[in-house]
Design an enzyme around this catalytic site. Structure first.
Site, PDB file in Angstrom:
ATOM      1  N   LEU A 194      34.508  97.875  -8.776  1.00 51.74           N
ATOM      2  CA  LEU A 194      35.618  97.438  -7.923  1.00 51.74           C
ATOM      3  C   LEU A 194      35.971  98.476  -6.862  1.00 51.74           C
ATOM      4  CD1 LEU A 194      37.693  95.871 -10.808  1.00 51.74           C
ATOM      5  CD2 LEU A 194      36.617  94.594  -8.947  1.00 51.74           C
ATOM      6  N   SER A 232      50.982 102.974 -15.665  1.00 49.11           N
ATOM      7  CA  SER A 232      50.991 103.873 -16.831  1.00 49.11           C
ATOM      8  C   SER A 232      52.292 104.648 -16.868  1.00 49.11           C
ATOM      9  CB  SER A 232      49.831 104.860 -16.734  1.00 49.11           C
ATOM     10  OG  SER A 232      50.008 105.903 -17.675  1.00 49.11           O
ATOM     11  N   TYR A 277      45.108 110.393 -10.908  1.00 48.57           N
ATOM     12  CA  TYR A 277      45.541 109.249 -11.734  1.00 48.57           C
ATOM     13  C   TYR A 277      47.047 109.036 -11.579  1.00 48.57           C
ATOM     14  CZ  TYR A 277      46.040 106.483 -16.116  1.00 48.57           C
ATOM     15  OH  TYR A 277      46.320 105.529 -17.060  1.00 48.57           O
TER      16      TYR A 277
HETATM   17  P1  NAP Z   1      39.168 100.821 -21.136  1.00 49.09           P
HETATM   18  O1  NAP Z   1      39.147 100.641 -22.600  1.00 49.09           O
HETATM   19  O2  NAP Z   1      38.221 101.805 -20.538  1.00 49.09           O
HETATM   20  O3  NAP Z   1      38.972  99.474 -20.350  1.00 49.09           O
HETATM   21  C1  NAP Z   1      39.002  99.482 -18.927  1.00 49.09           C
HETATM   22  C2  NAP Z   1      37.886  98.634 -18.384  1.00 49.09           C
HETATM   23  O4  NAP Z   1      37.957  98.681 -16.946  1.00 49.09           O
HETATM   24  C3  NAP Z   1      36.505  99.131 -18.768  1.00 49.09           C
HETATM   25  O5  NAP Z   1      35.690  98.046 -19.125  1.00 49.09           O
HETATM   26  C4  NAP Z   1      36.000  99.773 -17.476  1.00 49.09           C
HETATM   27  O6  NAP Z   1      34.595  99.713 -17.323  1.00 49.09           O
HETATM   28  C5  NAP Z   1      36.656  98.903 -16.422  1.00 49.09           C
HETATM   29  N1  NAP Z   1      36.713  99.589 -15.137  1.00 49.09           N
HETATM   30  C6  NAP Z   1      37.287 100.795 -14.890  1.00 49.09           C
HETATM   31  N2  NAP Z   1      37.109 101.125 -13.598  1.00 49.09           N
HETATM   32  C7  NAP Z   1      36.402 100.111 -13.036  1.00 49.09           C
HETATM   33  C8  NAP Z   1      35.896  99.874 -11.729  1.00 49.09           C
HETATM   34  N3  NAP Z   1      36.054 100.744 -10.748  1.00 49.09           N
HETATM   35  N4  NAP Z   1      35.202  98.741 -11.504  1.00 49.09           N
HETATM   36  C9  NAP Z   1      35.016  97.839 -12.494  1.00 49.09           C
HETATM   37  N5  NAP Z   1      35.483  98.008 -13.745  1.00 49.09           N
HETATM   38  C10 NAP Z   1      36.148  99.146 -14.018  1.00 49.09           C
HETATM   39  O7  NAP Z   1      40.684 101.257 -20.671  1.00 49.09           O
HETATM   40  P2  NAP Z   1      42.130 100.835 -21.231  1.00 49.09           P
HETATM   41  O8  NAP Z   1      42.625 101.968 -22.040  1.00 49.09           O
HETATM   42  O9  NAP Z   1      42.112  99.461 -21.774  1.00 49.09           O
HETATM   43  O10 NAP Z   1      42.944 100.878 -19.854  1.00 49.09           O
HETATM   44  C11 NAP Z   1      43.249  99.721 -19.108  1.00 49.09           C
HETATM   45  C12 NAP Z   1      44.374 100.052 -18.115  1.00 49.09           C
HETATM   46  O11 NAP Z   1      45.533 100.486 -18.829  1.00 49.09           O
HETATM   47  C13 NAP Z   1      44.026 101.170 -17.129  1.00 49.09           C
HETATM   48  O12 NAP Z   1      44.562 100.881 -15.863  1.00 49.09           O
HETATM   49  C14 NAP Z   1      44.741 102.379 -17.723  1.00 49.09           C
HETATM   50  O13 NAP Z   1      45.072 103.329 -16.760  1.00 49.09           O
HETATM   51  C15 NAP Z   1      45.988 101.711 -18.295  1.00 49.09           C
HETATM   52  N6  NAP Z   1      46.643 102.506 -19.356  1.00 49.09           N
HETATM   53  C16 NAP Z   1      46.079 102.647 -20.588  1.00 49.09           C
HETATM   54  C17 NAP Z   1      46.734 103.393 -21.559  1.00 49.09           C
HETATM   55  C18 NAP Z   1      46.183 103.566 -22.955  1.00 49.09           C
HETATM   56  O14 NAP Z   1      46.866 104.214 -23.782  1.00 49.09           O
HETATM   57  N7  NAP Z   1      45.027 103.025 -23.284  1.00 49.09           N
HETATM   58  C19 NAP Z   1      47.956 104.031 -21.256  1.00 49.09           C
HETATM   59  C20 NAP Z   1      48.487 103.873 -19.987  1.00 49.09           C
HETATM   60  C21 NAP Z   1      47.830 103.098 -19.043  1.00 49.09           C
HETATM   61  P3  NAP Z   1      33.647 100.844 -18.015  1.00 49.09           P
HETATM   62  O15 NAP Z   1      33.650 100.526 -19.470  1.00 49.09           O
HETATM   63  O16 NAP Z   1      32.345 100.648 -17.356  1.00 49.09           O
HETATM   64  O17 NAP Z   1      34.288 102.170 -17.705  1.00 49.09           O
END
Ligand code: NAP
Length: 260
Positions: A65, A141, A154
């Site tokens: 993306l 976040s 970030y």
């Molecule tokens: P995750 O498990 O890594 O899932 C995120 C998905 O997005 C992955 O499949 C990743 O692909 C994909 N992605 C990332 N960058 C991309 C790009 N440029 N183009 C296409 N796909 C992309 O992460 P998550 O923890 O669920 O996080 C989801 C959201 O929640 C994020 O915005 C994160 O900042 C936010 N968040 C999470 C937490 C937490 O505690 N988990 C806390 C605060 C905020 P790849 O697998 O190929 O990397």
């Protein structure tokens, strides 16, 4: 509560892992159609097949993306497959730890990774969201309001997502398009697991230390709990909620620290 998502079309970025996967599954479970826009092909195709076999209408477009042309393609493909767009969940992103020491290149890479596609997708989806009076949910976040240390890029991107949530909510009032943000704090996802495992000699001890500081039930928020808020915000049941920052975190950010 009937969320009335049946046959409505939603795009979920990063929709096959972690929080995004939970959102895709929940939309499908509510009868909605899902376009997953993400970059990891294998896991995504597996999820799409599983959901299709269960009778849901789900498709995926694989690509990074960070490429604006790909964002444009996501919208075109969604229209070609499903014919309309009722909502967009901007979720893809990662905390890549580009701090003050990392330098200007790393800072720019981090903002590129986490921010510009949120704008690009809304820009290209706009004509269709106007038609449907759609809903936009930006996954930000807690870092946007608390800081974390060593993650300037970030933090800047996540803060900008909040600013854009308010800006777009104001901008899109005449079209009845609602725009809201969700701020998770600590959610166990593949990304979070990787961060714990790669960053600490004793990941289990670190996890226990973090969990002990979460006021409500001393546990992490589940991806499902984030997804439940997301589908509510996508649905007409939240029809007069716009420009809001929903902090789904078991009280982590706001409750009295003496409680933990
Ligand atoms: P995750 O498990 O890594 O899932 C995120 C998905 O997005 C992955 O499949 C990743 O692909 C994909 N992605 C990332 N960058 C991309 C790009 N440029 N183009 C296409 N796909 C992309 O992460 P998550 O923890 O669920 O996080 C989801 C959201 O929640 C994020 O915005 C994160 O900042 C936010 N968040 C999470 C937490 C937490 O505690 N988990 C806390 C605060 C905020 P790849 O697998 O190929 O990397």
């Amino acid at each position: 509560m009937n969320l009335d998502l049946t046959d409505k079309v939603f795009i979920v970025t990063g929709g096959s892992k972690g929080i995004g996967e939970a959102i895709s599954r929940t939309i499908a479970g509510e009868g909605g159609k899902v376009m997953i826009a993400t970059r990891s092909a294998d896991v995504t195709h597996k999820l799409v097949e599983e959901l299709k076999t269960a009778g849901h209408e789900v498709a995926a477009i694989i690509g990074d993306l960070q490429d604006t042309e790909n964002c444009k393609k996501v919208i075109e493909e969604t229209i070609s497959v499903f014919g309309s767009i009722d909502g967009l969940v901007n979720n893809a992103g990662m905390n890549d730890g580009a701090g003050l020491e990392a330098g200007p290149e790393a800072f720019r890479r981090s903002v590129n990774l986490n921010l510009f596609h949120y704008y690009d997708l809304v820009h290209y989806a706009l004509p269709y969201l106007k038609e449907s009076q759609g809903s936009i949910v930006n996954i930000s976040s807690k870092v946007a309001i608390t800081g974390q240390g060593n993650t300037s890029g970030y933090a800047a991107a996540k803060g900008a997502q909040l600013a854009l949530t308010r800006e777009w909510a104001a901008d899109l009032l005449p079209h009845s398009i609602r725009v809201n943000a969700i701020l998770p704090a600590e959610v166990m996802t593949p990304l979070y697991r990787k961060w714990l495992d790669q960053s600490f000699d004793d990941p289990d001890a670190k996890e226990a230390e973090i969990v002990a500081k979460i006021p409500l039930e001393k546990r992490m928020t589940t991806s499902q709990e984030i997804a439940d808020m997301a589908v509510f915000l996508l649905s007409s049941r939240s029809g007069h909620t716009t420009g809001q920052f929903m902090i789904v975190d078991g009280g982590y950010v706001h409750l009295d620290r003496s409680l933990t």
